[in-house]
Write a protein that holds these residues in place. Structure first.
Motif, PDB file in Angstrom:
ATOM      1  N   SER A  36       0.828  -1.213   0.000  1.00  0.00           N
ATOM      2  CA  SER A  36       0.000   0.000   0.000  1.00  0.00           C
ATOM      3  C   SER A  36       0.857   1.255   0.000  1.00  0.00           C
ATOM      4  CB  SER A  36      -0.871   0.028   1.257  1.00  0.00           C
ATOM      5  OG  SER A  36      -1.815  -0.995   1.218  1.00  0.00           O
ATOM      6  N   ARG A  40       1.517   8.186   6.289  1.00  0.00           N
ATOM      7  CA  ARG A  40       2.007   8.205   7.670  1.00  0.00           C
ATOM      8  C   ARG A  40       3.524   8.001   7.698  1.00  0.00           C
ATOM      9  NH1 ARG A  40       3.886   3.512   9.344  1.00  0.00           N
ATOM     10  NH2 ARG A  40       2.634   1.594   9.553  1.00  0.00           N
ATOM     11  N   ARG A  43       7.407   3.467  10.704  1.00  0.00           N
ATOM     12  CA  ARG A  43       7.772   3.055  12.066  1.00  0.00           C
ATOM     13  C   ARG A  43       9.180   2.463  12.022  1.00  0.00           C
ATOM     14  NH1 ARG A  43       2.537  -0.073  12.464  1.00  0.00           N
ATOM     15  NH2 ARG A  43       1.007   1.497  13.058  1.00  0.00           N
ATOM     16  N   TYR A  52       5.396  -0.330   3.014  1.00  0.00           N
ATOM     17  CA  TYR A  52       4.509   0.661   2.381  1.00  0.00           C
ATOM     18  C   TYR A  52       5.324   1.442   1.365  1.00  0.00           C
ATOM     19  CZ  TYR A  52       0.796   0.479   5.995  1.00  0.00           C
ATOM     20  OH  TYR A  52      -0.233   0.097   6.813  1.00  0.00           O
ATOM     21  N   GLU A  71      -8.414   1.781  -4.346  1.00  0.00           N
ATOM     22  CA  GLU A  71      -9.241   2.309  -3.261  1.00  0.00           C
ATOM     23  C   GLU A  71      -8.308   3.097  -2.363  1.00  0.00           C
ATOM     24  OE1 GLU A  71      -9.012   1.412   0.249  1.00  0.00           O
ATOM     25  OE2 GLU A  71      -7.172   0.379  -0.308  1.00  0.00           O
ATOM     26  N   VAL A  73      -8.396   5.492   1.677  1.00  0.00           N
ATOM     27  CA  VAL A  73      -9.169   6.068   2.780  1.00  0.00           C
ATOM     28  C   VAL A  73      -8.278   7.026   3.560  1.00  0.00           C
ATOM     29  CG1 VAL A  73     -10.702   4.093   3.186  1.00  0.00           C
ATOM     30  CG2 VAL A  73      -8.521   4.189   4.374  1.00  0.00           C
ATOM     31  N   TYR A  75      -7.443   7.525   7.365  1.00  0.00           N
ATOM     32  CA  TYR A  75      -7.590   6.717   8.569  1.00  0.00           C
ATOM     33  C   TYR A  75      -6.632   7.251   9.607  1.00  0.00           C
ATOM     34  CZ  TYR A  75      -7.156   2.381  11.407  1.00  0.00           C
ATOM     35  OH  TYR A  75      -7.121   1.457  12.421  1.00  0.00           O
ATOM     36  N   TYR A  80      -4.239   6.160   3.246  1.00  0.00           N
ATOM     37  CA  TYR A  80      -3.748   4.821   2.903  1.00  0.00           C
ATOM     38  C   TYR A  80      -4.434   4.426   1.610  1.00  0.00           C
ATOM     39  CZ  TYR A  80      -2.322   4.257   7.823  1.00  0.00           C
ATOM     40  OH  TYR A  80      -1.739   4.404   9.048  1.00  0.00           O
ATOM     41  N   GLY A  81      -3.708   3.824   0.679  1.00  0.00           N
ATOM     42  CA  GLY A  81      -4.352   3.414  -0.567  1.00  0.00           C
ATOM     43  C   GLY A  81      -3.656   2.244  -1.233  1.00  0.00           C
ATOM     44  N   THR A  82      -4.409   1.557  -2.097  1.00  0.00           N
ATOM     45  CA  THR A  82      -3.909   0.386  -2.829  1.00  0.00           C
ATOM     46  C   THR A  82      -3.564   0.785  -4.259  1.00  0.00           C
ATOM     47  OG1 THR A  82      -5.449  -0.980  -1.552  1.00  0.00           O
ATOM     48  CG2 THR A  82      -4.505  -1.959  -3.549  1.00  0.00           C
ATOM     49  N   GLU A 100      -3.965  -6.087   2.611  1.00  0.00           N
ATOM     50  CA  GLU A 100      -4.162  -5.981   4.053  1.00  0.00           C
ATOM     51  C   GLU A 100      -4.640  -4.555   4.319  1.00  0.00           C
ATOM     52  OE1 GLU A 100      -1.167  -5.328   7.218  1.00  0.00           O
ATOM     53  OE2 GLU A 100      -3.188  -4.552   7.453  1.00  0.00           O
ATOM     54  N   ILE A 101      -5.953  -4.380   4.388  1.00  0.00           N
ATOM     55  CA  ILE A 101      -6.501  -3.023   4.459  1.00  0.00           C
ATOM     56  C   ILE A 101      -7.595  -2.927   5.522  1.00  0.00           C
ATOM     57  CG2 ILE A 101      -5.929  -2.589   2.040  1.00  0.00           C
ATOM     58  CD1 ILE A 101      -8.806  -2.943   1.290  1.00  0.00           C
ATOM     59  N   GLU A 102      -7.947  -1.683   5.894  1.00  0.00           N
ATOM     60  CA  GLU A 102      -8.954  -1.520   6.942  1.00  0.00           C
ATOM     61  C   GLU A 102     -10.373  -1.673   6.348  1.00  0.00           C
ATOM     62  OE1 GLU A 102      -9.928   1.257   5.009  1.00  0.00           O
ATOM     63  OE2 GLU A 102     -10.891   1.654   6.953  1.00  0.00           O
ATOM     64  N   ARG A 147      -6.966   4.011  18.434  1.00  0.00           N
ATOM     65  CA  ARG A 147      -7.049   2.731  17.698  1.00  0.00           C
ATOM     66  C   ARG A 147      -8.087   1.804  18.340  1.00  0.00           C
ATOM     67  NH1 ARG A 147      -2.404   1.634  13.555  1.00  0.00           N
ATOM     68  NH2 ARG A 147      -2.296   3.780  12.969  1.00  0.00           N
TER      69      ARG A 147
HETATM   70  P1  5GP Z   1      -0.879   0.948  10.124  1.00  0.00           P
HETATM   71  O1  5GP Z   1      -0.695   2.428  10.242  1.00  0.00           O
HETATM   72  O2  5GP Z   1      -1.042   0.292  11.467  1.00  0.00           O
HETATM   73  O3  5GP Z   1       0.189   0.295   9.277  1.00  0.00           O
HETATM   74  O4  5GP Z   1      -2.242   0.703   9.338  1.00  0.00           O
HETATM   75  C1  5GP Z   1      -3.427   1.280   9.789  1.00  0.00           C
HETATM   76  C2  5GP Z   1      -4.588   0.642   9.085  1.00  0.00           C
HETATM   77  O5  5GP Z   1      -4.560   0.966   7.708  1.00  0.00           O
HETATM   78  C3  5GP Z   1      -4.590  -0.888   9.180  1.00  0.00           C
HETATM   79  O6  5GP Z   1      -5.902  -1.288   9.540  1.00  0.00           O
HETATM   80  C4  5GP Z   1      -4.269  -1.316   7.774  1.00  0.00           C
HETATM   81  O7  5GP Z   1      -4.885  -2.560   7.463  1.00  0.00           O
HETATM   82  C5  5GP Z   1      -4.868  -0.194   6.972  1.00  0.00           C
HETATM   83  N1  5GP Z   1      -4.313  -0.070   5.620  1.00  0.00           N
HETATM   84  C6  5GP Z   1      -3.045  -0.287   5.210  1.00  0.00           C
HETATM   85  N2  5GP Z   1      -2.937  -0.096   3.895  1.00  0.00           N
HETATM   86  C7  5GP Z   1      -4.167   0.238   3.446  1.00  0.00           C
HETATM   87  C8  5GP Z   1      -4.705   0.541   2.149  1.00  0.00           C
HETATM   88  O8  5GP Z   1      -4.033   0.526   1.115  1.00  0.00           O
HETATM   89  N3  5GP Z   1      -6.025   0.846   2.080  1.00  0.00           N
HETATM   90  C9  5GP Z   1      -6.822   0.850   3.180  1.00  0.00           C
HETATM   91  N4  5GP Z   1      -8.114   1.132   2.994  1.00  0.00           N
HETATM   92  N5  5GP Z   1      -6.356   0.571   4.405  1.00  0.00           N
HETATM   93  C10 5GP Z   1      -5.046   0.271   4.540  1.00  0.00           C
END
Ligand code: 5GP
Length: 226
Positions: A36, A40, A43, A52, A71, A73, A75, A80-82, A100-102, A147
């Motif tokens: 994705s 952000r 880490r 990422y 897609e 969002v 968040y 975050y996007g694919t 692996e997405i929300e 969270r």
């Molecule tokens: P984290 O910041 O903990 O890596 O991810 C936060 C949330 O963003 C997680 O629930 C993860 O699954 C979601 N996420 C990661 N990549 C994408 C994405 O490309 N699209 C969407 N919709 N959610 C994502």
């Protein structure tokens, strides 16, 4: 090779352990992972292009406007996007692709690709979720609270998912195997047995009997065809 890769969406609360589960899954069989894009900060230990594609908000918005995201969002204050192109390519090459997405993004995918398989991974209890988030200690207390709030909201959408898999503590391998079995059975369920080489036909049979055990089937076949 049969070109029937599936689009597999894996969601789970932050702290569900889905990252470790997916690592186990990738050791188990050949899946492709969709990396994705996010705005952000990385880490500790995260690598650009592997965990990422880290980008600025400006660059991210250019990509969304040009239709390069399947897609996306906002968040927890970040985008975050694919990325569209790699996913389409991997699917057309016949691979099963893991996103692996929300939840919001998963439901958007489901609306556009009804054949996608949606799997939700959950810790056994909310208390366990809280414990895992604190143990991870990569986020501030404020972030952890946010969270946990998000997870409460997200839990309302679990019913939209095709499968709920409970990730018991220290059982990531078992959870990964459950995900693998779901993916295998979904992959073959729309294909008639007679179109398949014998390897796949056996897996259909075990799935049809409601005793999905793709790994055992694979092991059996390895010996069988020796
Ligand atoms: P984290 O910041 O903990 O890596 O991810 C936060 C949330 O963003 C997680 O629930 C993860 O699954 C979601 N996420 C990661 N990549 C994408 C994405 O490309 N699209 C969407 N919709 N959610 C994502």
């Amino acid at each position: 090779m049969i070109k029937n890769g599936k689009l597999i969406i894996v969601s789970g609360f932050a702290g569900s352990g889905k990252g470790t589960v997916l690592k186990e899954l990738f050791n188990m069989a050949e899946y492709k992972y969709s990396v994705s894009a996010t705005t952000r900060e990385p880490r500790v230990g995260e690598t650009d292009g592997v965990d990422y594609y880290f980008m600025t908000r400006e660059d991210f918005l250019v990509k969304t406007e040009s239709g390069d995201m399947l897609e996306y969002v906002e968040y927890s204050g970040n985008f975050y996007g694919t990325p569209r192109e790699p996913v389409e390519k991997m699917l057309s090459d016949g691979y099963s692709v893991i996103l692996e997405i929300e939840v919001e993004g998963a439901l958007n995918i489901k609306a556009n690709f009804p054949e996608a398989v949606l799997i939700f991974i959950s810790p056994p209890t909310y208390a366990e979720l809280e414990r895992r988030l604190r143990e991870r200690a990569s986020e501030s207390e404020e972030m952890i609270k946010e969270r946990l709030e998000i997870s409460k909201r997200e839990s309302a959408s679990i019913g939209e998912y095709g499968y709920l898999v409970v990730n018991e503590t220290s059982e990531q391998k078992k959870t990964a195997f459950a995900v693998h079995c779901i993916a295998e059975s979904e992959k073959y369920k729309n294909i008639s047995g007679k179109d398949l080489p014998r390897e796949q036909a056996l897996i259909i049979k075990t799935a049809g009997e409601n005793k999905i055990d793709a790994k055992k089937a694979e092991k059996f076949l390895k010996n069988y065809y020796k």
